[in-house]
Design a protein around this motif. Structure first.
Motif, PDB file in Angstrom:
ATOM      1  N   SER A 144       0.853  -1.188   0.000  1.00  0.00           N
ATOM      2  CA  SER A 144       0.000   0.000   0.000  1.00  0.00           C
ATOM      3  C   SER A 144       0.888   1.237   0.000  1.00  0.00           C
ATOM      4  O   SER A 144       2.090   1.142   0.238  1.00  0.00           O
ATOM      5  N   ARG A 145       0.279   2.384  -0.254  1.00  0.00           N
ATOM      6  CA  ARG A 145       1.061   3.610  -0.263  1.00  0.00           C
ATOM      7  C   ARG A 145       0.200   4.786   0.178  1.00  0.00           C
ATOM      8  O   ARG A 145      -1.029   4.778   0.060  1.00  0.00           O
ATOM      9  N   ASP A 146       0.892   5.817   0.655  1.00  0.00           N
ATOM     10  CA  ASP A 146       0.271   7.091   0.973  1.00  0.00           C
ATOM     11  C   ASP A 146       1.178   8.155   0.374  1.00  0.00           C
ATOM     12  O   ASP A 146       2.268   8.426   0.908  1.00  0.00           O
ATOM     13  N   ASN A 147       0.764   8.753  -0.719  1.00  0.00           N
ATOM     14  CA  ASN A 147       1.613   9.732  -1.393  1.00  0.00           C
ATOM     15  C   ASN A 147       1.798  10.999  -0.564  1.00  0.00           C
ATOM     16  O   ASN A 147       2.813  11.680  -0.692  1.00  0.00           O
ATOM     17  N   ALA A 148       0.851  11.301   0.292  1.00  0.00           N
ATOM     18  CA  ALA A 148       1.000  12.476   1.165  1.00  0.00           C
ATOM     19  C   ALA A 148       2.116  12.272   2.182  1.00  0.00           C
ATOM     20  O   ALA A 148       2.721  13.240   2.654  1.00  0.00           O
ATOM     21  N   LYS A 149       2.396  11.000   2.498  1.00  0.00           N
ATOM     22  CA  LYS A 149       3.465  10.683   3.448  1.00  0.00           C
ATOM     23  C   LYS A 149       4.724  10.176   2.754  1.00  0.00           C
ATOM     24  O   LYS A 149       5.679   9.775   3.416  1.00  0.00           O
ATOM     25  N   ASN A 150       4.716  10.166   1.426  1.00  0.00           N
ATOM     26  CA  ASN A 150       5.878   9.682   0.668  1.00  0.00           C
ATOM     27  C   ASN A 150       6.322   8.294   1.138  1.00  0.00           C
ATOM     28  O   ASN A 150       7.526   8.028   1.277  1.00  0.00           O
ATOM     29  N   THR A 151       5.379   7.430   1.370  1.00  0.00           N
ATOM     30  CA  THR A 151       5.713   6.125   1.941  1.00  0.00           C
ATOM     31  C   THR A 151       4.915   5.008   1.277  1.00  0.00           C
ATOM     32  O   THR A 151       3.725   5.178   0.966  1.00  0.00           O
ATOM     33  N   VAL A 152       5.591   3.894   1.088  1.00  0.00           N
ATOM     34  CA  VAL A 152       4.965   2.638   0.674  1.00  0.00           C
ATOM     35  C   VAL A 152       5.223   1.624   1.777  1.00  0.00           C
ATOM     36  O   VAL A 152       6.315   1.574   2.341  1.00  0.00           O
ATOM     37  N   TRP A 153       4.212   0.817   2.066  1.00  0.00           N
ATOM     38  CA  TRP A 153       4.344  -0.216   3.087  1.00  0.00           C
ATOM     39  C   TRP A 153       4.187  -1.599   2.464  1.00  0.00           C
ATOM     40  O   TRP A 153       3.470  -1.770   1.462  1.00  0.00           O
ATOM     41  N   LEU A 154       4.823  -2.564   3.103  1.00  0.00           N
ATOM     42  CA  LEU A 154       4.620  -3.961   2.747  1.00  0.00           C
ATOM     43  C   LEU A 154       4.260  -4.683   4.035  1.00  0.00           C
ATOM     44  O   LEU A 154       5.119  -4.913   4.892  1.00  0.00           O
ATOM     45  N   LEU A 155       2.990  -5.020   4.172  1.00  0.00           N
ATOM     46  CA  LEU A 155       2.524  -5.765   5.334  1.00  0.00           C
ATOM     47  C   LEU A 155       2.682  -7.243   5.036  1.00  0.00           C
ATOM     48  O   LEU A 155       2.114  -7.737   4.052  1.00  0.00           O
ATOM     49  N   MET A 156       3.427  -7.927   5.883  1.00  0.00           N
ATOM     50  CA  MET A 156       3.737  -9.336   5.658  1.00  0.00           C
ATOM     51  C   MET A 156       3.137 -10.157   6.789  1.00  0.00           C
ATOM     52  O   MET A 156       3.549 -10.020   7.944  1.00  0.00           O
ATOM     53  N   ASN A 157       2.161 -10.972   6.460  1.00  0.00           N
ATOM     54  CA  ASN A 157       1.514 -11.849   7.430  1.00  0.00           C
ATOM     55  C   ASN A 157       1.880 -13.310   7.166  1.00  0.00           C
ATOM     56  O   ASN A 157       2.360 -13.652   6.085  1.00  0.00           O
ATOM     57  N   SER A 158       1.618 -14.138   8.161  1.00  0.00           N
ATOM     58  CA  SER A 158       1.860 -15.583   8.031  1.00  0.00           C
ATOM     59  C   SER A 158       3.256 -15.857   7.493  1.00  0.00           C
ATOM     60  O   SER A 158       3.442 -16.646   6.557  1.00  0.00           O
ATOM     61  N   LEU A 159       4.228 -15.215   8.080  1.00  0.00           N
ATOM     62  CA  LEU A 159       5.594 -15.336   7.574  1.00  0.00           C
ATOM     63  C   LEU A 159       6.118 -16.757   7.708  1.00  0.00           C
ATOM     64  O   LEU A 159       5.799 -17.484   8.663  1.00  0.00           O
ATOM     65  N   LYS A 160       6.925 -17.118   6.727  1.00  0.00           N
ATOM     66  CA  LYS A 160       7.521 -18.438   6.676  1.00  0.00           C
ATOM     67  C   LYS A 160       9.049 -18.297   6.681  1.00  0.00           C
ATOM     68  O   LYS A 160       9.582 -17.247   6.333  1.00  0.00           O
ATOM     69  N   ALA A 161       9.720 -19.363   7.016  1.00  0.00           N
ATOM     70  CA  ALA A 161      11.184 -19.332   7.033  1.00  0.00           C
ATOM     71  C   ALA A 161      11.737 -18.927   5.670  1.00  0.00           C
ATOM     72  O   ALA A 161      12.745 -18.213   5.582  1.00  0.00           O
ATOM     73  N   GLU A 162      11.066 -19.331   4.608  1.00  0.00           N
ATOM     74  CA  GLU A 162      11.543 -19.006   3.263  1.00  0.00           C
ATOM     75  C   GLU A 162      11.347 -17.548   2.882  1.00  0.00           C
ATOM     76  O   GLU A 162      11.786 -17.122   1.811  1.00  0.00           O
ATOM     77  N   ASP A 185      14.949   3.783 -11.313  1.00  0.00           N
ATOM     78  CA  ASP A 185      15.668   5.031 -11.095  1.00  0.00           C
ATOM     79  C   ASP A 185      16.380   5.059  -9.750  1.00  0.00           C
ATOM     80  O   ASP A 185      17.431   5.681  -9.598  1.00  0.00           O
ATOM     81  N   SER A 186      15.782   4.431  -8.759  1.00  0.00           N
ATOM     82  CA  SER A 186      16.329   4.496  -7.403  1.00  0.00           C
ATOM     83  C   SER A 186      16.112   3.178  -6.683  1.00  0.00           C
ATOM     84  O   SER A 186      15.087   2.514  -6.904  1.00  0.00           O
ATOM     85  N   TRP A 187      17.048   2.868  -5.800  1.00  0.00           N
ATOM     86  CA  TRP A 187      16.975   1.689  -4.940  1.00  0.00           C
ATOM     87  C   TRP A 187      17.296   2.097  -3.508  1.00  0.00           C
ATOM     88  O   TRP A 187      18.143   2.964  -3.279  1.00  0.00           O
ATOM     89  N   GLY A 188      16.650   1.453  -2.574  1.00  0.00           N
ATOM     90  CA  GLY A 188      17.048   1.599  -1.191  1.00  0.00           C
ATOM     91  C   GLY A 188      18.171   0.629  -0.854  1.00  0.00           C
ATOM     92  O   GLY A 188      18.565  -0.200  -1.680  1.00  0.00           O
ATOM     93  N   LEU A 189      18.674   0.733   0.368  1.00  0.00           N
ATOM     94  CA  LEU A 189      19.781  -0.124   0.797  1.00  0.00           C
ATOM     95  C   LEU A 189      19.305  -1.448   1.378  1.00  0.00           C
ATOM     96  O   LEU A 189      20.117  -2.347   1.597  1.00  0.00           O
ATOM     97  N   GLY A 190      18.031  -1.554   1.655  1.00  0.00           N
ATOM     98  CA  GLY A 190      17.485  -2.818   2.120  1.00  0.00           C
ATOM     99  C   GLY A 190      17.284  -2.887   3.615  1.00  0.00           C
ATOM    100  O   GLY A 190      17.889  -2.145   4.391  1.00  0.00           O
ATOM    101  N   THR A 191      16.390  -3.791   4.012  1.00  0.00           N
ATOM    102  CA  THR A 191      16.148  -4.082   5.418  1.00  0.00           C
ATOM    103  C   THR A 191      16.062  -5.590   5.571  1.00  0.00           C
ATOM    104  O   THR A 191      15.438  -6.278   4.760  1.00  0.00           O
ATOM    105  N   GLN A 192      16.690  -6.123   6.612  1.00  0.00           N
ATOM    106  CA  GLN A 192      16.787  -7.561   6.803  1.00  0.00           C
ATOM    107  C   GLN A 192      15.543  -8.101   7.499  1.00  0.00           C
ATOM    108  O   GLN A 192      15.115  -7.571   8.530  1.00  0.00           O
ATOM    109  N   VAL A 193      15.003  -9.168   6.945  1.00  0.00           N
ATOM    110  CA  VAL A 193      13.908  -9.901   7.576  1.00  0.00           C
ATOM    111  C   VAL A 193      14.380 -11.322   7.830  1.00  0.00           C
ATOM    112  O   VAL A 193      14.884 -11.982   6.910  1.00  0.00           O
ATOM    113  N   ALA A 194      14.255 -11.771   9.065  1.00  0.00           N
ATOM    114  CA  ALA A 194      14.641 -13.131   9.421  1.00  0.00           C
ATOM    115  C   ALA A 194      13.455 -13.806  10.108  1.00  0.00           C
ATOM    116  O   ALA A 194      12.912 -13.267  11.076  1.00  0.00           O
ATOM    117  N   VAL A 195      13.060 -14.948   9.590  1.00  0.00           N
ATOM    118  CA  VAL A 195      11.920 -15.681  10.129  1.00  0.00           C
ATOM    119  C   VAL A 195      12.427 -16.998  10.692  1.00  0.00           C
ATOM    120  O   VAL A 195      13.021 -17.803   9.970  1.00  0.00           O
TER     121      VAL A 195
END
Length: 121
Positions: free
Chosen positions: A71-89, A109-119
């Motif tokens: 989802s995104r909110d352009n007024a907040k310049n943000t996109v979210w990724l809600l991750m449910n039922s996470l699996k080890a993979e 055009d642009s990339w972020g540096l990333g964020t680590q997710v460990a399940v």
């Protein structure tokens, strides 16, 4: 161009949830399609989800469909990724990327540096 910063990663047990954020700088964020990718250890980068500039259209990899929501909110310049039922993979470094083309356009055009997710299983 926009600059992207991901956050919200961490360690979670299998079955748990996390919400990743992709925050952008600049006044033109609303012009960009945003895509989430991930790269697991020893694997190639793979597409996770994408959202159009107006937020009305989304796309998901089959492996995350029905579990993840972008989802995104352009007024907040943000996109979210809600991750449910996470699996080890789902363990990976998650990146967001921006471009001014349609979903699936492969030049970014642009990339972020990333964020680590460990399940943990």
């Amino acid at each position: 161009q926009v600059q992207l910063v991901e956050s919200g990663g961490g360690l979670v047990q299998a079955g748990g949830s996390l919400r990743l954020s992709c925050a952008a700088s600049g006044r033109t964020f609303s012009r960009y399609t945003i895509t989430w990718f991930r790269r697991a250890p020893g694997k190639e980068r793979e597409f996770v989800a994408a959202i159009t500039t107006d937020g009305l259209s989304t796309s998901y990899a089959n492996s995350v469909k029905a579990r993840f929501t972008i989802s995104r909110d352009n007024a907040k310049n943000t996109v979210w990724l809600l991750m449910n039922s996470l699996k080890a993979e789902d363990t990976a470094v998650y990146y967001c990327a921006a471009n001014q083309g349609p979903i699936g356009y492969r030049v970014y055009d642009s990339w972020g540096l990333g964020t680590q997710v460990a399940v943990s299983s």
